[in-house]
Design a protein around this motif. Structure first.
Motif, PDB file in Angstrom:
ATOM      1  N   ILE A 268      -0.428  -4.064   3.777  1.00  0.00           N
ATOM      2  CA  ILE A 268      -1.256  -2.967   4.263  1.00  0.00           C
ATOM      3  C   ILE A 268      -0.952  -2.642   5.722  1.00  0.00           C
ATOM      4  CG2 ILE A 268      -3.621  -2.164   4.595  1.00  0.00           C
ATOM      5  CD1 ILE A 268      -2.745  -2.514   1.655  1.00  0.00           C
ATOM      6  N   ARG A 269      -0.646  -3.683   6.495  1.00  0.00           N
ATOM      7  CA  ARG A 269      -0.434  -3.495   7.933  1.00  0.00           C
ATOM      8  C   ARG A 269       0.726  -2.527   8.188  1.00  0.00           C
ATOM      9  NH1 ARG A 269       0.623  -8.355   9.114  1.00  0.00           N
ATOM     10  NH2 ARG A 269      -1.544  -9.011   9.368  1.00  0.00           N
ATOM     11  N   GLY A 270       0.435  -1.411   8.837  1.00  0.00           N
ATOM     12  CA  GLY A 270       1.468  -0.442   9.184  1.00  0.00           C
ATOM     13  C   GLY A 270       2.056   0.297   7.994  1.00  0.00           C
ATOM     14  N   ILE A 271       1.344   0.384   6.892  1.00  0.00           N
ATOM     15  CA  ILE A 271       1.884   1.002   5.675  1.00  0.00           C
ATOM     16  C   ILE A 271       2.217   2.477   5.881  1.00  0.00           C
ATOM     17  CG2 ILE A 271      -0.402   1.578   4.758  1.00  0.00           C
ATOM     18  CD1 ILE A 271       0.711   0.919   1.959  1.00  0.00           C
ATOM     19  N   HIS A 272       1.521   3.140   6.800  1.00  0.00           N
ATOM     20  CA  HIS A 272       1.783   4.550   7.064  1.00  0.00           C
ATOM     21  C   HIS A 272       3.109   4.769   7.779  1.00  0.00           C
ATOM     22  CE1 HIS A 272      -0.513   2.660  10.275  1.00  0.00           C
ATOM     23  NE2 HIS A 272      -0.056   3.556  11.134  1.00  0.00           N
ATOM     24  N   HIS A 273       3.742   3.679   8.229  1.00  0.00           N
ATOM     25  CA  HIS A 273       5.061   3.777   8.866  1.00  0.00           C
ATOM     26  C   HIS A 273       6.161   3.141   8.015  1.00  0.00           C
ATOM     27  CE1 HIS A 273       3.262   5.283  12.487  1.00  0.00           C
ATOM     28  NE2 HIS A 273       2.625   4.152  12.770  1.00  0.00           N
ATOM     29  N   ASP A 274       5.804   2.615   6.846  1.00  0.00           N
ATOM     30  CA  ASP A 274       6.762   1.816   6.057  1.00  0.00           C
ATOM     31  C   ASP A 274       6.752   2.291   4.613  1.00  0.00           C
ATOM     32  OD1 ASP A 274       8.124  -0.241   4.644  1.00  0.00           O
ATOM     33  OD2 ASP A 274       7.600  -1.698   6.208  1.00  0.00           O
ATOM     34  N   SER A 275       7.803   3.030   4.215  1.00  0.00           N
ATOM     35  CA  SER A 275       7.862   3.584   2.863  1.00  0.00           C
ATOM     36  C   SER A 275       8.011   2.495   1.799  1.00  0.00           C
ATOM     37  CB  SER A 275       9.022   4.578   2.747  1.00  0.00           C
ATOM     38  OG  SER A 275      10.258   3.949   3.043  1.00  0.00           O
ATOM     39  N   MET A 276       8.661   1.372   2.154  1.00  0.00           N
ATOM     40  CA  MET A 276       8.829   0.291   1.178  1.00  0.00           C
ATOM     41  C   MET A 276       7.475  -0.336   0.833  1.00  0.00           C
ATOM     42  SD  MET A 276      10.777  -1.249  -0.830  1.00  0.00           S
ATOM     43  CE  MET A 276      12.387  -0.692  -0.234  1.00  0.00           C
ATOM     44  N   LYS A 277       6.637  -0.583   1.861  1.00  0.00           N
ATOM     45  CA  LYS A 277       5.287  -1.103   1.596  1.00  0.00           C
ATOM     46  C   LYS A 277       4.500  -0.119   0.735  1.00  0.00           C
ATOM     47  CE  LYS A 277       4.703  -4.004   5.705  1.00  0.00           C
ATOM     48  NZ  LYS A 277       3.889  -4.262   6.928  1.00  0.00           N
ATOM     49  N   GLU A 278       4.670   1.153   1.019  1.00  0.00           N
ATOM     50  CA  GLU A 278       3.963   2.177   0.251  1.00  0.00           C
ATOM     51  C   GLU A 278       4.379   2.136  -1.218  1.00  0.00           C
ATOM     52  OE1 GLU A 278       3.366   7.047   0.142  1.00  0.00           O
ATOM     53  OE2 GLU A 278       4.423   6.082   1.820  1.00  0.00           O
ATOM     54  N   HIS A 279       5.676   1.970  -1.478  1.00  0.00           N
ATOM     55  CA  HIS A 279       6.165   1.895  -2.862  1.00  0.00           C
ATOM     56  C   HIS A 279       5.590   0.680  -3.582  1.00  0.00           C
ATOM     57  CE1 HIS A 279       8.690   5.307  -2.437  1.00  0.00           C
ATOM     58  NE2 HIS A 279       9.627   4.723  -1.691  1.00  0.00           N
ATOM     59  N   ILE A 280       5.541  -0.467  -2.871  1.00  0.00           N
ATOM     60  CA  ILE A 280       5.037  -1.694  -3.506  1.00  0.00           C
ATOM     61  C   ILE A 280       3.555  -1.547  -3.848  1.00  0.00           C
ATOM     62  CG2 ILE A 280       4.575  -4.153  -3.152  1.00  0.00           C
ATOM     63  CD1 ILE A 280       7.085  -4.226  -1.370  1.00  0.00           C
ATOM     64  N   VAL A 281       2.768  -1.037  -2.905  1.00  0.00           N
ATOM     65  CA  VAL A 281       1.337  -0.854  -3.152  1.00  0.00           C
ATOM     66  C   VAL A 281       1.116   0.171  -4.256  1.00  0.00           C
ATOM     67  CG1 VAL A 281      -0.849  -0.099  -2.153  1.00  0.00           C
ATOM     68  CG2 VAL A 281       0.681  -1.582  -0.828  1.00  0.00           C
ATOM     69  N   GLN A 282       1.922   1.202  -4.272  1.00  0.00           N
ATOM     70  CA  GLN A 282       1.807   2.198  -5.335  1.00  0.00           C
ATOM     71  C   GLN A 282       2.083   1.580  -6.694  1.00  0.00           C
ATOM     72  OE1 GLN A 282       0.849   5.514  -4.646  1.00  0.00           O
ATOM     73  NE2 GLN A 282       0.503   5.454  -6.854  1.00  0.00           N
ATOM     74  N   HIS A 283       3.055   0.658  -6.728  1.00  0.00           N
ATOM     75  CA  HIS A 283       3.386  -0.050  -7.971  1.00  0.00           C
ATOM     76  C   HIS A 283       2.173  -0.839  -8.471  1.00  0.00           C
ATOM     77  CE1 HIS A 283       5.633  -2.457 -10.866  1.00  0.00           C
ATOM     78  NE2 HIS A 283       5.123  -3.538 -10.299  1.00  0.00           N
ATOM     79  N   PHE A 284       1.520  -1.570  -7.552  1.00  0.00           N
ATOM     80  CA  PHE A 284       0.316  -2.309  -7.931  1.00  0.00           C
ATOM     81  C   PHE A 284      -0.778  -1.355  -8.416  1.00  0.00           C
ATOM     82  CE2 PHE A 284       1.856  -5.927  -5.231  1.00  0.00           C
ATOM     83  CZ  PHE A 284       1.723  -6.930  -6.181  1.00  0.00           C
ATOM     84  N   THR A 285      -0.916  -0.227  -7.744  1.00  0.00           N
ATOM     85  CA  THR A 285      -1.957   0.739  -8.099  1.00  0.00           C
ATOM     86  C   THR A 285      -1.741   1.294  -9.500  1.00  0.00           C
ATOM     87  OG1 THR A 285      -2.149   1.362  -5.755  1.00  0.00           O
ATOM     88  CG2 THR A 285      -3.114   2.863  -7.377  1.00  0.00           C
TER      89      THR A 285
END
Length: 401
Positions: free
Chosen positions: A337-354
């Motif tokens: 979650i930390r800095g997810i608005h600056h990190d597209s890879m974190k966003e993809h992983i969280v989206q996968h979980f969602t």
């Protein structure tokens, strides 16, 4: 072990009336095989230790004297008339002090610096009042106990940690703080996560070292049980329909001492029901047997409890845990979650979980929200719930800012 002469023992302890402590002090490790180390210990260790004992005598109330067997030292301490627990703690403190101070000072003075493979071992025992004619056997047994205790270089420290751990458990000194979990649909408080804390002390700097020590010592179950009980006992203020998230570890549900059913009676005592409780199963340690874990968790579900996978994305088997255990909640670890608005890879992983959670009917909780941008990103991604310092810090009382 060759017994020291009875005369030598009588001369040093015959004037003592009361219990006597024995602190074993000896050098161990491969470094002892080095010729320069051998020479330093042989030529300088005894003089150094005797001077160090004289220094300590000024701050120790009981008389101290020494018995040498080659280069191994036995420090004999006259002890006050107190209970065995007090005497053991006193000796452990002294033994730990000698190790920490003398190990560093001697190697610096005699060898010019620290030698990694050389360690000073200390061990302790105490002997009740010595009776005439019994010196030899009692001292010999006391020395053996001190040697056995001192086999590990960290024996005094471990023993002190164990004493503090037992004090925390028996004194029920573990206490909870509660962090709110907020619904991102309507902004209300959905529930609270109970986080365990312990009083400040020199041996455990916080809950993580405390739980790690409990796991190492095979005493995780009593600590986990106490933390669970305290979380329920202090949960006054939990509103109707709100959830209480309580952490448990994978080791606990596979522990033979684990007996489901104890929590329900405590809940009833405090006006709660299993429907108020979500058990968080941490993902930071692997689950060895999903069959056993699923069986125990199903038992809880049948009583009305819900299950969450905590720290998802930071553990060993997040996807397998989700598929095998089919939790009611997935809590996304703060590292994603930390800095997810600056990190597209974190966003993809969280989206996968969602997306996975949506297909399985599982709710998502985002942990560690500390910035407005992170919160906005979670809302935009359709995350159900969130917690973090931005939304509320852990508090002693539920519902109080």
């Amino acid at each position: 072990m060759r017994r020291p002469s009875i005369a030598r023992q009588e001369s040093m302890c015959s004037d003592q009336d009361g219990p006597t402590g024995i602190i074993y002090v000896a050098w161990h490790g491969k470094g002892k095989e080095r010729e320069d180390v051998k020479a330093a210990i042989h030529n300088r260790w005894r003089r150094f230790a005797e001077e160090a004992i004289s220094e300590q005598q000024e701050i120790v109330s009981g008389k101290m004297s020494s018995v040498w067997m080659r280069d191994d030292l036995y420090i004999c301490v006259q002890l006050p008339h107190e209970g065995p627990d007090f005497l053991e703690e006193l000796l452990l403190e002294l033994g730990n002090r000698f190790k920490e101070d003398w190990e560093c000072r001697f190697m610096q003075a005699a060898l010019g610096g620290r030698i990694a493979e050389l360690n000073l071992h200390t061990g302790i025992s105490f002997v009740e009042r010595l009776l005439p004619g019994c010196y030899d056997d009692l001292w010999y047994e006391g020395m053996k106990r001190a040697i056995i205790h001192g086999q590990s270089p960290s024996a005094p420290e471990r023993s002190m940690r164990l004493r503090m751990f037992n004090q925390l458990i028996h004194g029920r000194q573990i206490y909870p703080v509660y962090q709110p979990i907020i619904s991102l649909q309507n902004g209300t408080v959905y529930g609270y996560e109970a986080l365990s804390r312990c009083p400040d002390n020199r041996w455990f700097t916080g809950p993580q070292p405390l739980f790690a020590f409990a796991a190492e010592e095979g005493m995780l179950y009593p600590l986990d049980r106490l933390a669970r009980e305290r979380a329920i006992e202090e949960s006054a203020g939990l509103a109707r329909g709100q959830k209480l998230f309580i952490n448990i570890t994978s080791q606990i549900i596979e522990d033979p001492s684990f007996t489901p059913g104890q929590t329900r009676g405590l809940l009833e005592q405090f006006g709660l029901s299993p429907h108020n409780v979500v058990f968080e199963l941490t993902e930071r340690s692997s689950i060895e047997d999903f069959g056993v874990a699923k069986k125990i968790l199903d038992h809880y579900r049948n009583q009305g409890y819900q299950i969450a996978i905590d720290d998802a994305g930071a553990g060993y088997s997040s996807l397998q845990s989700i598929v095998e255990l089919q939790p009611d909640f997935i809590k996304i670890d703060r590292s994603l979650i930390r800095g997810i608005h600056h990190d597209s890879m974190k966003e993809h992983i969280v989206q996968h979980f969602t997306e996975l959670a949506a297909k399985m009917g599982i709710s998502i909780v985002a942990e560690g929200i500390e910035e407005e941008e992170e919160l906005s990103q979670m809302r935009a991604m359709g995350i159900d719930y969130a917690q973090g310092y931005l939304l509320g810090r852990p508090q002693i009382n539920i519902g109080r800012a």
